[in-house]
Design a protein around this motif. Structure first.
Motif, short mmCIF file in Angstrom:
data_model
loop_
_atom_site.label_atom_id
_atom_site.label_comp_id
_atom_site.label_asym_id
_atom_site.label_seq_id
_atom_site.Cartn_x
_atom_site.Cartn_y
_atom_site.Cartn_z
N MET A 1 0.82 -1.20 0.00
CA MET A 1 0.00 0.00 0.00
C MET A 1 0.85 1.25 0.00
N ASN A 2 0.22 2.35 -0.36
CA ASN A 2 0.88 3.64 -0.38
C ASN A 2 -0.04 4.62 0.33
N PHE A 3 0.49 5.33 1.29
CA PHE A 3 -0.32 6.27 2.07
C PHE A 3 -0.14 7.71 1.61
N GLY A 4 0.18 7.89 0.32
CA GLY A 4 0.28 9.22 -0.24
C GLY A 4 1.65 9.86 -0.12
N ASP A 5 2.61 9.12 0.41
CA ASP A 5 3.96 9.69 0.54
C ASP A 5 4.92 9.12 -0.50
N LEU B 1 -6.39 5.24 9.63
CA LEU B 1 -6.55 6.68 9.83
C LEU B 1 -5.16 7.27 9.63
N ILE B 2 -5.04 8.22 8.72
CA ILE B 2 -3.74 8.79 8.39
C ILE B 2 -3.79 10.29 8.67
N CYS B 3 -2.96 10.73 9.61
CA CYS B 3 -2.93 12.15 9.98
C CYS B 3 -2.03 12.90 9.00
N GLN B 4 -2.60 13.87 8.30
CA GLN B 4 -1.83 14.67 7.35
C GLN B 4 -0.85 15.60 8.06
N HIS B 5 -1.14 15.93 9.30
CA HIS B 5 -0.28 16.88 10.01
C HIS B 5 1.06 16.25 10.38
N CYS B 6 1.01 15.06 10.99
CA CYS B 6 2.26 14.47 11.48
C CYS B 6 2.56 13.11 10.90
N LEU C 1 -9.81 0.75 3.11
CA LEU C 1 -10.31 2.10 3.29
C LEU C 1 -9.32 2.89 4.13
N ASP C 2 -8.90 4.03 3.60
CA ASP C 2 -8.01 4.92 4.32
C ASP C 2 -8.73 6.25 4.54
N PHE C 3 -8.76 6.68 5.79
CA PHE C 3 -9.30 7.98 6.13
C PHE C 3 -8.11 8.92 6.29
N ILE C 4 -8.09 9.98 5.51
CA ILE C 4 -6.98 10.93 5.56
C ILE C 4 -7.51 12.23 6.14
N GLY C 5 -6.84 12.73 7.15
CA GLY C 5 -7.28 13.96 7.80
C GLY C 5 -6.33 14.35 8.90
N THR C 6 -6.86 15.08 9.87
CA THR C 6 -6.04 15.46 11.03
C THR C 6 -6.84 15.23 12.29
N TYR C 7 -6.14 14.92 13.36
CA TYR C 7 -6.78 14.76 14.65
C TYR C 7 -7.14 16.13 15.22
N LYS C 8 -8.26 16.19 15.92
CA LYS C 8 -8.74 17.43 16.51
C LYS C 8 -7.66 18.08 17.38
N GLU C 9 -7.01 17.30 18.19
CA GLU C 9 -5.99 17.83 19.10
C GLU C 9 -4.59 17.70 18.54
N LYS D 1 -0.03 8.76 19.55
CA LYS D 1 -1.13 7.98 19.01
C LYS D 1 -0.66 6.97 17.97
N LYS D 2 0.52 7.14 17.46
CA LYS D 2 0.99 6.39 16.30
C LYS D 2 0.75 4.90 16.37
N ASP D 3 0.89 4.28 17.52
CA ASP D 3 0.77 2.83 17.63
C ASP D 3 -0.60 2.36 18.11
N LYS D 4 -1.55 3.24 18.18
CA LYS D 4 -2.87 2.90 18.67
C LYS D 4 -3.64 2.08 17.63
N VAL D 5 -4.36 1.07 18.07
CA VAL D 5 -5.23 0.30 17.19
C VAL D 5 -6.66 0.57 17.62
N VAL D 6 -7.49 0.99 16.69
CA VAL D 6 -8.88 1.30 16.96
C VAL D 6 -9.70 0.06 16.66
N SER D 7 -10.56 -0.36 17.59
CA SER D 7 -11.40 -1.53 17.30
C SER D 7 -12.86 -1.22 17.44
#
Length: 160
Positions: free
Chosen positions: A78-82, A101-106, A137-145, A154-160
Motif C-alpha cells: 500500500m501507499n499512504f500518499g507519501d 486513519l492517516i494524519c496529514q499533520h504528522c 479504506l483509508d481515512f486521511i485527515g487530522t486529529y482534533k488535538e 497515538k501512532k501505535d494505537k489500534v482502533v477496534s
C-alpha cells in the motif's frame, strides 16, 4: 498477542499451496513483518531489519520476497500518499484488510481492525451484481488535538 510460530506455519502452508518454499530468507523476512506488524514497513525498512539478523541478504531478495508475498495476498502493498510502498500483513482472522486513519499533520497512522463495510458490500452485490472480494479504506485527515507530539503518541494505537 500474536503467535509468531502459528502465523509462520499459516504462511508456509500458503506458500506451499502455491508451489513455493519457505526458504530461510523468506522466513526471516516474514518474522520481521510479524515482529513489526503495526509499523507498516517499507521494503527498505524490512531490509535494514532483516540485515541485522541475516547480513548476507540482498535488497533485491527482500524486494522479490515482498512482491511474492503481496502477489499471494499474504501481505498488502500500500501507499499512504507519501510515494513509499509499505507492506502490511493481512490478518487471517479477518476476511478483509483492515482500515487506516492517516494524519496529514504528522503522519501518524492508526489501524481500524473492525470491518465497517459489510453492509455496503452486501448492497453493492445486491444492486450491481458485483461480489466484493476485498476492500481497503483509508481515512486521511487530522486529529482534533493534533500537534506533532500528541500524534506521535497515538501512532501505535489500534482502533477496534
Amino acid at each position: 498477542m500474536l503467535n509468531v510460530s502459528a502465523e509462520i506455519d499459516k504462511i508456509k502452508r500458503s506458500l506451499m499451496e502455491n508451489g513455493y518454499k519457505l526458504t530461510t530468507q523468506r522466513e526471516i523476512i516474514v518474522r520481521v513483518l510479524l515482529e513489526n506488524e503495526r509499523d507498516h514497513l517499507s521494503a527498505e525498512d524490512v531490509y535494514m531489519l532483516v540485515k541485522e539478523k541475516f547480513p548476507e541478504i540482498g535488497l533485491a531478495t527482500v524486494y522479490r520476497t515482498l512482491e511474492l508475498l503481496a502477489e499471494l495476498q499474504i501481505v498488502a502493498k500500500m501507499n499512504f500518499g507519501d510515494g513509499v510502498a509499505r507492506f502490511d500483513l493481512r490478518g487471517h482472522d479477518h476476511e478483509h484488510m483492515h482500515h487506516h486513519l492517516i494524519c496529514q499533520h504528522c503522519g501518524a497512522l492508526d489501524e481500524i481492525k473492525e470491518d465497517w463495510l459489510t453492509e455496503l458490500e452486501e448492497r453493492v452485490e445486491r444492486e450491481f451484481g458485483f461480489k466484493v472480494l476485498d476492500h481497503r479504506l483509508d481515512f486521511i485527515g487530522t486529529y482534533k488535538e493534533c500537534s506533532n507530539e500528541e500524534c506521535k503518541r497515538k501512532k501505535d494505537k489500534v482502533v477496534s
